[in-house]
Design a protein around this motif. Structure first.
Motif, PDB file in Angstrom:
ATOM      1  N   ILE A  31       1.814  22.786   2.590  1.00 50.67           N
ATOM      2  CA  ILE A  31       0.911  22.686   1.448  1.00 50.67           C
ATOM      3  C   ILE A  31       1.564  21.921   0.305  1.00 50.67           C
ATOM      4  O   ILE A  31       0.886  21.173  -0.418  1.00 50.67           O
ATOM      5  N   ARG A  32       2.857  22.079   0.132  1.00 49.98           N
ATOM      6  CA  ARG A  32       3.542  21.337  -0.930  1.00 49.98           C
ATOM      7  C   ARG A  32       3.474  19.835  -0.680  1.00 49.98           C
ATOM      8  O   ARG A  32       3.396  19.042  -1.629  1.00 49.98           O
ATOM      9  N   ILE A  33       3.515  19.422   0.575  1.00 52.08           N
ATOM     10  CA  ILE A  33       3.374  17.999   0.895  1.00 52.08           C
ATOM     11  C   ILE A  33       1.976  17.509   0.494  1.00 52.08           C
ATOM     12  O   ILE A  33       1.824  16.437  -0.118  1.00 52.08           O
ATOM     13  N   GLU A  34       0.956  18.292   0.835  1.00 41.33           N
ATOM     14  CA  GLU A  34      -0.413  17.901   0.476  1.00 41.33           C
ATOM     15  C   GLU A  34      -0.604  17.902  -1.036  1.00 41.33           C
ATOM     16  O   GLU A  34      -1.332  17.065  -1.589  1.00 41.33           O
ATOM     17  N   GLU A  35       0.029  18.836  -1.730  1.00 45.73           N
ATOM     18  CA  GLU A  35      -0.045  18.846  -3.193  1.00 45.73           C
ATOM     19  C   GLU A  35       0.576  17.574  -3.781  1.00 45.73           C
ATOM     20  O   GLU A  35       0.036  16.988  -4.728  1.00 45.73           O
ATOM     21  N   ALA A  36       1.705  17.177  -3.207  1.00 54.80           N
ATOM     22  CA  ALA A  36       2.380  15.978  -3.708  1.00 54.80           C
ATOM     23  C   ALA A  36       1.511  14.741  -3.514  1.00 54.80           C
ATOM     24  O   ALA A  36       1.473  13.848  -4.384  1.00 54.80           O
ATOM     25  N   VAL A  37       0.793  14.657  -2.409  1.00 55.14           N
ATOM     26  CA  VAL A  37      -0.100  13.524  -2.167  1.00 55.14           C
ATOM     27  C   VAL A  37      -1.206  13.477  -3.221  1.00 55.14           C
ATOM     28  O   VAL A  37      -1.517  12.410  -3.784  1.00 55.14           O
ATOM     29  N   ILE A  38      -1.791  14.632  -3.523  1.00 55.14           N
ATOM     30  CA  ILE A  38      -2.853  14.684  -4.531  1.00 55.14           C
ATOM     31  C   ILE A  38      -2.298  14.316  -5.905  1.00 55.14           C
ATOM     32  O   ILE A  38      -2.941  13.589  -6.678  1.00 55.14           O
ATOM     33  N   ASP A  39      -1.106  14.796  -6.223  1.00 56.88           N
ATOM     34  CA  ASP A  39      -0.483  14.452  -7.503  1.00 56.88           C
ATOM     35  C   ASP A  39      -0.277  12.937  -7.621  1.00 56.88           C
ATOM     36  O   ASP A  39      -0.495  12.347  -8.696  1.00 56.88           O
ATOM     37  N   GLU A  40       0.155  12.313  -6.551  1.00 55.18           N
ATOM     38  CA  GLU A  40       0.372  10.859  -6.584  1.00 55.18           C
ATOM     39  C   GLU A  40      -0.947  10.116  -6.770  1.00 55.18           C
ATOM     40  O   GLU A  40      -1.016   9.124  -7.512  1.00 55.18           O
TER      41      GLU A  40
END
Length: 287
Positions: free
Chosen positions: A173-182
């Motif tokens: 989930i942290r990976i998916e969060e990072a994608v959304i943040d970018e």
């Protein structure tokens, strides 16, 4: 005949009783002398009497008694199962409410409603800062709540296998969060190019400039909607895959309680800002 009995001091004493005395007389005699121990003796005699009564009953009577006892236990089990079914229904209902909230279109992406897309006017500012994506409210916060409950709640059980799944889920989930943040950071970095006073918009007609801004708002809506769907994904995994029924119910209660506490706090801060309290000092004469 001779009958042995126990006095309160614990020593055995032999008493001579006439042969004509019945067992009922002996029980009454023992009860009058032994005090509280008579209740235990009577209970034992009652149990013996029930056992002997069962031995005297016919097979048909014993079957009827067995059938009644079976039905009583089955009724209690059925009640327990119905309670669990009702709990499952409540959990599913709550999950469907989260789904309808997170999957619905937040607001219209028309120009006049863009402010509500980023800062809904119906949510107090402090609550918006706490639970919005811009306020650093992330789906991993849901997983953190599971860990807190597992560490602090005595009734919350998390197996070693579930803990491993929780750790793996947190990483994913942290990976998916990072994608959304970018994605959102890219919108923030380039949004100035779509504003009316930018050099690009100066070279465009009014209709082209409005279309460019509308496209920007659409991209913002997509990113926020993507973030909302990720929140629901984590909730669904926690409630349906990670936790058992009882722990899921406790998690739902805690999750709703946190959100309500944030809302109440935001409302209180909003009221204090609208209606500030002013303290007046008394100016009475002193003698």
């Amino acid at each position: 005949m001779e009958v042995a009995r126990f006095e309160e001091n614990g020593f055995e004493e032999t008493t001579h009783i006439a042969e004509s005395v019945s067992w009922d007389d002996l029980e009454r005699y023992a009860a009058s002398k032994a005090g509280g121990s008579s209740e235990r003796h009577h209970s034992w005699r009652s149990h013996q009497h029930d056992s002997s009564r069962k031995d005297d009953e016919s097979p048909g009577d014993l079957y009827e008694l067995w059938r009644q006892e079976q039905n009583i236990i089955a009724a209690r089990l059925d009640k327990e199962l119905k309670s669990r079914w009702e709990l499952d229904e409540l959990i599913e209902e709550q999950l469907s409410r989260y789904q309808s909230h997170y999957f619905k279109s937040m607001v219209s992406t028309s120009l006049k409603d863009v402010s509500n897309l980023l800062m809904p006017t119906w949510i107090p500012p402090h609550e918006l800062a706490a639970v919005s994506w811009l306020g650093d409210w992330r789906p991993t916060s849901i997983l953190d709540l599971v860990r807190i409950l597992a560490a602090q709640s005595p009734n919350f059980s998390l197996s070693e296998a579930s803990e491993r799944v929780l750790s793996q889920l947190t990483r994913e989930i942290r990976i998916e969060e990072a994608v959304i943040d970018e994605e959102y950071a890219e919108i923030q970095a380039t949004c100035v190019l779509h504003l009316p006073f930018s050099p690009l918009c100066n070279a465009q007609s009014r209709e082209e400039a409005l279309g460019s801004v509308q496209e920007l708002f659409g991209n913002i809506n997509k990113v926020i909607s993507k973030a909302q769907r990720l929140r629901y994904k984590v909730l669904e995994l926690v409630m349906k895959k990670l936790l058992n029924q009882t722990d899921t119910a406790e998690f739902v209660v805690a999750f709703a309680g946190i959100q309500d506490a944030i809302h109440q706090f935001g409302e209180q801060k909003k009221l204090k800002k609208q209606y500030p309290t002013v303290s007046f000092k008394g100016s009475g004469s002193s003698s």
